[in-house]
Every structure is written in C-alpha cells, then in structure tokens.
Design an enzyme around this catalytic site. Structure first.
Site, PDB file in Angstrom:
ATOM      1  N   TYR A  46       0.860  -1.192   0.000  1.00  0.00           N
ATOM      2  CA  TYR A  46       0.000   0.000   0.000  1.00  0.00           C
ATOM      3  C   TYR A  46       0.895   1.240   0.000  1.00  0.00           C
ATOM      4  O   TYR A  46       1.790   1.358  -0.820  1.00  0.00           O
ATOM      5  CB  TYR A  46      -0.970  -0.060   1.182  1.00  0.00           C
ATOM      6  CG  TYR A  46      -2.140   0.887   1.015  1.00  0.00           C
ATOM      7  CD1 TYR A  46      -2.936   0.852  -0.128  1.00  0.00           C
ATOM      8  CD2 TYR A  46      -2.426   1.840   1.986  1.00  0.00           C
ATOM      9  CE1 TYR A  46      -3.991   1.729  -0.300  1.00  0.00           C
ATOM     10  CE2 TYR A  46      -3.495   2.716   1.836  1.00  0.00           C
ATOM     11  CZ  TYR A  46      -4.267   2.649   0.686  1.00  0.00           C
ATOM     12  OH  TYR A  46      -5.306   3.522   0.517  1.00  0.00           O
ATOM     13  N   VAL A  83     -33.076 -16.282 -13.484  1.00  0.00           N
ATOM     14  CA  VAL A  83     -32.187 -17.094 -12.657  1.00  0.00           C
ATOM     15  C   VAL A  83     -32.590 -18.558 -12.710  1.00  0.00           C
ATOM     16  O   VAL A  83     -33.699 -18.920 -12.297  1.00  0.00           O
ATOM     17  CB  VAL A  83     -32.198 -16.594 -11.197  1.00  0.00           C
ATOM     18  CG1 VAL A  83     -31.292 -17.468 -10.334  1.00  0.00           C
ATOM     19  CG2 VAL A  83     -31.762 -15.147 -11.147  1.00  0.00           C
ATOM     20  N   LYS A 101     -21.276 -19.699  -9.414  1.00  0.00           N
ATOM     21  CA  LYS A 101     -20.561 -19.643 -10.693  1.00  0.00           C
ATOM     22  C   LYS A 101     -19.102 -19.260 -10.458  1.00  0.00           C
ATOM     23  O   LYS A 101     -18.187 -19.792 -11.094  1.00  0.00           O
ATOM     24  CB  LYS A 101     -21.243 -18.621 -11.617  1.00  0.00           C
ATOM     25  CG  LYS A 101     -20.818 -18.698 -13.072  1.00  0.00           C
ATOM     26  CD  LYS A 101     -21.194 -20.044 -13.691  1.00  0.00           C
ATOM     27  CE  LYS A 101     -20.896 -20.098 -15.170  1.00  0.00           C
ATOM     28  NZ  LYS A 101     -21.953 -19.529 -16.006  1.00  0.00           N
TER      29      LYS A 101
END
Length: 767
Positions: A46, A83, A101
């Site tokens: 970072y 769906v 998925k």
C-alpha cells in the site's frame, strides 16, 4: 407426490440452507496473494510503494496486467431477471447463484471472481454500469439475464469493451451441445449440411445454439424452431427480431408435425414435451438432445426403450452424455485471459467446440474411468461428450481457445511456447484437484454398506445423513440405539438406516455367533469364553465382527478414542492380507495443487528398514488405486548421506526397494523440502525421482509422520483424509479424534472404494 419424496425434498432444502448459512458465509472469499507480515511488506503493498505501479499503469494502461490481478479476474454479472429455473427473482436473490458460478471458475480453471449483482432492468442503464466497472476485470461473464434484453446487452458490450465477454446462458450450452452434435452426427453417419433439425425453445440458449450449429454448416432451410406457440413460420406475427431470423416457409405448425422425418431434435424448453410417438416418427439414427433440466423433453430410459438406434444427450449427470456448461466456460475464459484477448469471438468458440468434440475420441485416462466406476469408456453412443471430471479439458480447450485468439488477431499477449503453457495449466490446477469429487462419484456408482462407530456423535450422524442422501454409501449406525435416536431427534436428522446396538435384545443371536468366532480366534491368546461373551457387547469388537461375518461391507471406527485403543480390537478380529506382517496407515493431504500421501502416520512406532520397505509397497498399491502414479520419497533429515542411524535405516530400505522392485519410482534418504522441489532434485541427477517432485512420503518413524500431518491439519492449509489403513484383508479405516463431518464423509468414501476394489479382485480370483 409420495411422503418419501416430500421428506427427501425437505431434507435437501434444509441441507442447502445449512450449507449456505455455515461459517464463513458465502461460497467464495478474497485472500491475500502477496507477503504481508512485515511493515516493509505493507509499505510495498500500500502506501507509499503502491504509488509506483500506479504511475506505470497511468503511462501505459496495459501494464495493469503486469502489476495487478486483473489478468486473472472475471466479473460474474447479473440483474437476476432469469435465474436458473426461478425466473425474475431480483438481483439480490441471484447472489447465491453468482457466487456458485464464481466457485466453478475457481475450482475448474483457477480464475478469481467477483460476483456483481446489479439492481437494474433497463438494458441501456445496465450496459453503462457494466462499462463503468469494466476496467477492474480481465473478463466478464454475463449470467441469468432474460431474453430478448440479453442479446442486446451482450452485443453492445462486446462492441464497446475490449476484454473477453460472454453470456454463458447463451454460448455455454451452444458450445457444449455443438461439440456433442458433431460427434453424434459422426456416429449416425450423417452430414451437418444435410440433416433436418427441430429446435424446441426459442430463448437465448436456443437461438445461440442454432446460430452456432449454422456456423458449423447446418443449413437455415433445414431448421424448424418452435416456441410455446408452435413452429415459427410465415403465419406467425409479433415475433421478436431474434425469432424473425428463424421464420420457416412452411405450413407445419406443431412439434409433432415438425419431427416427422427429422434427423435431430434439440430441446431447450420443458420436460416431457416429446412423446414416444414423436420419437418414432423421426428419421433413422435420430439424434435427441433433451436439455431441459431437471426433466428432459423425453426421459432417457424411455427414449432408448422406444428406439434402439436413438443417439441421446441430456443435461443430467445420471445419464450418459451430459451437456454441462462446466465443460466449456472455465477453460474458454482461461485461454482468453492468458493471451489477454480483447474479445471472445466466433473463432474462439468454434475452437472450443472442436477441442471438446475431439477429446471425446481420444483414449480415456484410467482416472476418468475410475471416477465413474466403469470397466472402460470409449467413443460411442454412450460416450460422445467428455466427462466433467476429465482433467484434460483445461489443457485441450484452453490451448485451442488461446491459439484461435492469436490466429484471429485478438490476442494482446501471444503465447510463444505452448508446451510450457500446458505445464503451467497443469501446475495451476494440479493434475488431481478433483480427486474427492471423483472418489465420491465412483462410490455412488456402486455404494456399499459402511458401518459407522460412535454413531451417537453429532458429526458421525451428520456424515451418515450426507452419505445416505448423496448415495455414497448405505450407512449402518453402530452404538446405543436409544441415545442415537435421541440425538437424531435433537439435531433434526432424519435417517432411514439400520441402527445396531450390540447390547440390544434383538442382537442376541448375533452376539452368540460373534462370541463363538471371537473365542476361537483368541482362545490361545489369553481370551476365555467369558471375556468373549463380555466383549461382543462392546462396539469396538462388535463392529469388526460384523465385517468378518459379512454383515457389513466396510467399517469406519474411532472419533472419540485414541488410535491405539481403536485399532487393537480390529487387529484381533480382522486378518492381515497375505504376505503382510504389519499393517500401516497413510494420510491423504489434499493441497491446492495436488494430493500428497504421508505414511506411516498412526501405527508403527519405529519401523525397521524391512518395515519401511513394506510400508512403501503398500502405499504404492493404495495410491495407484486412486489412479495416481506414486513417486515415493523415503524421508530422513539428510540428503543421500546416511550418516545418522535414522538415515542409515532409510538408506537400507531404499537399497532393498531398488533391488527387489526396480520399477518403483522411489528414492531417498532425502529431506522432504528437497523431495518436493524440482530445482533441488536437479542437484541429484542419479535419483530415481528425477526432477519431478514426490507425492508419497514415507517417514522414518511414527513421531515425525504424526506430528507433520497434524501440523498441516491444525493450520487448515490443506484437507486431510485418513488415516487409511493398509494391510488388512477387509476394509477398515479409523477416524482421527474429533474428526469433522467432511473428514468422516471422505474416509467413508474411501471405505466404499476399498470395498469395491476388493469385490472386483474377489470376482477376478474366482474366474
């Protein structure tokens, strides 16, 4: 619907909720991929270090692939309007499917995923949202978006984005079914340019399938497409633009009329719409793809009974030739990502089609045959689509897609060495990462009776429920019947399986029979008839005696006692295999990349050189039964030095193995970190291990083996299965203390496979 079916559905529904609710929540997680333990690591990860790659990417956006995880990150995006079989349930309700998925992407192709559910049904607004977040990703998988909006959304995004994008509901089924169609036509001895096809269904998947078949050579004039109102013909009005493309100049209006003389039927509609009479009206060697799930357009068994010449595929795993999208989308994206493709074009999809079709014609590896518990598997009517557990898919399909991207000019980073790329794919996934699923699949094909000791324990009961409901085994619960039933009621576990209580009155006849056996076995080893009578009331003896008498096929014991006390009654009742002097145990360690095997982890305290030889031989045979080629490292804390007494013992064992079993891939004495590292192994060119790391590790004593696997188990860096007992004449396996539900299920699965293997050997010996 019967009460049994209602109970099964209720149990499954509860199991599904429990699975998703279990900690940690969700099916995928983000984990750090770089060192982060020190202040220096964090300053690089970072501030201030992160600014350096940011500036490089600002100068050249393509370097995002070099400095971030973008190149291996796919977005699974939906608005929840179509769906599965649930319809428009909304964005938030679609999240479990999108997470699922993502899980498939990871486990089949090692692709990272963020699932993104967008609460927006307006196609143009949806497109703008996806475009806005696209820089985050190396690829986008659109999912469960209703037609006709799905066509428009995908087309616009493909035109306006420069990363691989695919609506899997359309193209996944199209690619797999197209591969199946090519092979089915070959079996039927028909040409795609000449066949007449009926497509039942006109949604996104049906239209994508038909267009891909046309790209393979199917003639438009030979297609009749049906929707819920019948054949799409010139008499129809108010058709969507996608359906207009498939208007047929015909007077035929119904499905049964359309099927007369047809060569191919592709169903992407609903169950049981095709009757036996319709099938009988089709041409010779009819090809029938009943892809509605869970109920095909015609039942597989009904179809093959109606016509012996039918060539059939379904969307179900319990019938031959499953059209399963997982055969395609993970590997298509893998290949596209690895060449930094700007799209997934027709050339790449066709390359995937041919790669999948050709794979079904290649000799099937033993691992795949074992996964489905078949004697053989070869190209034909019952096998013209590869199995989902075929580990070759990642190389065959990904390489084909990558090459097609390069040849069609859409690859941003072409691959120069495909041999090296193939090795990278294998190393990325591990050659055996689907091992547990393969083992369970084999077990389901021929489940055996498995007696589970300590059945009063919740973990054992829950494992028994999974084994029963999944069809992995026929569990028998061994323990105090009253307490078992109380525990089942307490935890809401419903199981219609035998409960055997050794002290129960209904076991009196068995106790008499078992007592006689036990006394005869042990009467010259310090056991009198009184002791035998007392011992048969104890589960520790009753279980092994059940196995010896054929009242169960396998035995899983342990859980609440130390290994030695559990093993003692087993060794007193169950004979050793012919030629075995001492039994041994082995742990299966399932890492992210490949399985490893540790022996002896639980039985032999300080084995001699000869004992180590026998342990290595038993380990080799056991590992081969999992369709894995064993590469055995005989461990010590020196590398080919034999200075210490331990190393001298190991060196002697290696000398015996090399002399008596020259074909074994085994060497040592060697340190484990060297045996696991190709570069380190290269320092010892004389070793039989060569430069390929070992996968079987024989420890010089019990302490080192036991401590090693328990550290791994405690760190939870890998899944641990075992101990697997080796050297007994019947399948007995002992659990670790306080084993988890998964560990019990996995060990019971191995017990089933062990029983299956012995059954085959027994039949072979009879012949």
């Amino acid at each position: 619907m019967s009460n049994n079916n209602n109970r099964d559905i209720k149990r499954f529904n509860k199991a599904a909720l429990d699975y998703h609710k279990a900690e940690p929540k969700g099916k995928i997680e983000v984990i750090p991929s770089k060192p982060h333990s020190s202040a220096r690591d964090l300053s690089l990860a970072y501030s201030p270090g992160v600014a350096i790659p940011c500036l490089e990417i600002e100068k050249d956006p393509k370097t995002a692939y070099d400095y971030t995880g973008k190149g291996n990150l796919v977005a699974v995006i939906s608005n929840g309007t179509a769906v599965l079989g649930l319809g428009d349930i909304g964005a938030e309700a679609s999240k479990p499917v999108m997470e699922g998925k993502g899980l498939l992407f990871k486990i089949f192709a090692d692709i990272n995923v963020f699932d993104i559910e967008i609460n927006e049904k307006d196609p143009d607004k949806f497109i703008e949202i996806v475009k806005g977040i696209a820089p985050t990703f190396g690829g986008i998988n659109l999912e469960d978006i209703k037609a006709p909006e799905a066509f428009y959304i995908e087309q616009r995004l493909k035109e306006e984005l420069n990363i691989p994008l695919m609506h899997d509901d359309q193209h996944g089924t199209a690619i797999i079914s197209a591969a199946a169609l090519l092979n089915a036509l070959e079996l039927a001895n028909k040409k795609i340019e000449e066949v007449k096809m009926v497509v039942n269904g006109a949604g996104a998947a049906a239209i994508a399938c038909t267009k891909l078949y046309m790209a393979l050579g199917l003639k438009k004039e030979n297609i009749l497409m049906c929707d819920s109102k019948g054949v799409i013909n010139t008499q129809r009005e108010n058709l969507t633009p996608e359906k207009i493309d498939f208007i047929a100049d015909t007077q035929i209006t119904t499905l049964d009329e359309a099927l007369v003389g047809a060569d191919v039927f592709v169903g992407l509609s609903k169950g049981d719409v095709m009757t036996p009479e319709m099938l009988l009206s089709m041409a010779e060697n009819p090809i029938v793809f009943g892809l509605a799930n869970p109920t095909p357009e015609i039942d597989y068994n009904l179809a093959v009974q109606t016509r012996k010449d039918v060539i059939m595929a379904t969307g179900r795993s319990d019938f031959p030739n499953q059209v399963n999208n997982v055969l395609g989308f993970p590997y298509i994206f893998r290949g596209a990502l690895d060449v930094q493709s700007t799209t997934i074009n027709e050339e790449m999809k066709l390359a995937a089609v041919h790669a999948i079709a050709n794979l079904a014609k290649e000799p099937v590896p033993e691992a795949v045959i074992l996964a489905y518990n078949l004697k053989n598997l070869s190209f034909g009517r019952d096998y013209f689509i590869p199995k989902p557990f075929d580990n070759r898919l990642i190389t065959k399909v990904s390489i084909a897609v990558a090459k097609a991207a390069m040849e069609s000019g859409v690859a941003g980073k072409p691959i120069t060495d495909f041999d090296e790329y193939e090795n990278q794919l294998l190393d990325r996934m591990g050659r055996d990462e689907k091992l547990v699923r393969m083992m369970q699949n084999r077990a389901k094909s021929n489940p055996k009776r498995v007696t589970l000791g300590n059945a009063e324990e919740y973990n054992v009961l829950k494992a028994a429920q999974i084994l029963y409901e999944e069809g992995i085994a026929h569990p028998i619960l061994l323990g105090e019947k009253k307490f078992i039933k109380e525990q089942m009621k307490k935890f809401g576990i419903e199981l219609d399986v035998p409960i055997v209580d050794p002290a129960d009155d209904d076991q009196e006849e068995k106790r008499r029979e078992y007592r006689e056996t036990l006394w005869k076995l042990r009467q010259r080893k310090g056991m009198n008839e009184y002791k035998a009578k007392r011992f048969v009331r104890q589960r520790d003896y009753f279980g092994p005696l059940m196995l010896r008498h054929g009242d169960t096929d396998a035995l899983v014991v342990g859980f609440s006692k130390n290994y030695t006390s559990v093993l003692r009654p087993v060794l007193q009742v169950i004979d050793k295999e012919v030629g075995v002097e001492k039994v041994a145990s082995m742990m299966m360690i399932l890492t992210d990349k490949k399985p490893m095997f540790f022996a002896d982890t639980s039985v032999n305290d300080n084995p001699s050189a000869e004992d180590l030889v026998n342990i290595a031989r038993m380990a080799e045979i056991t590992v081969k039964s999992f369709a894995i080629e064993p590469r055995i490292a005989m461990l010590a804390y020196e590398n080919f030095a034999a200075i210490s007494e331990t190393s001298k013992k190991v060196a002697k064992a290696v000398e015996i193995l090399h002399d008596k079993y020259p074909n074994m891939v085994v060497d040592g004495e060697i340190q484990p970190d060297f045996a696991m590292n190709a570069d380190h192994l290269a320092d010892y060119p004389f070793s039989k291990l060569g430069t390929t790391p070992a996968n079987v590790f024989i420890f010089p004593n019990l302490a080192s083996a036991n401590i090693s696997y328990k550290i791994i188990r405690g760190m939870k860096t890998a899944q641990v299965i075992g101990p697997i007992l080796m050297g007994l004449s019947q399948p007995v396996h002992a659990l670790q203390m306080r084993a988890s539900v998964d560990e019990i299920v996995n060990l019971a699965t191995i017990a089933v496979l062990d029983a299956q293997r012995r059954e085959v050997l027994k039949k072979g010996n009879r012949k």
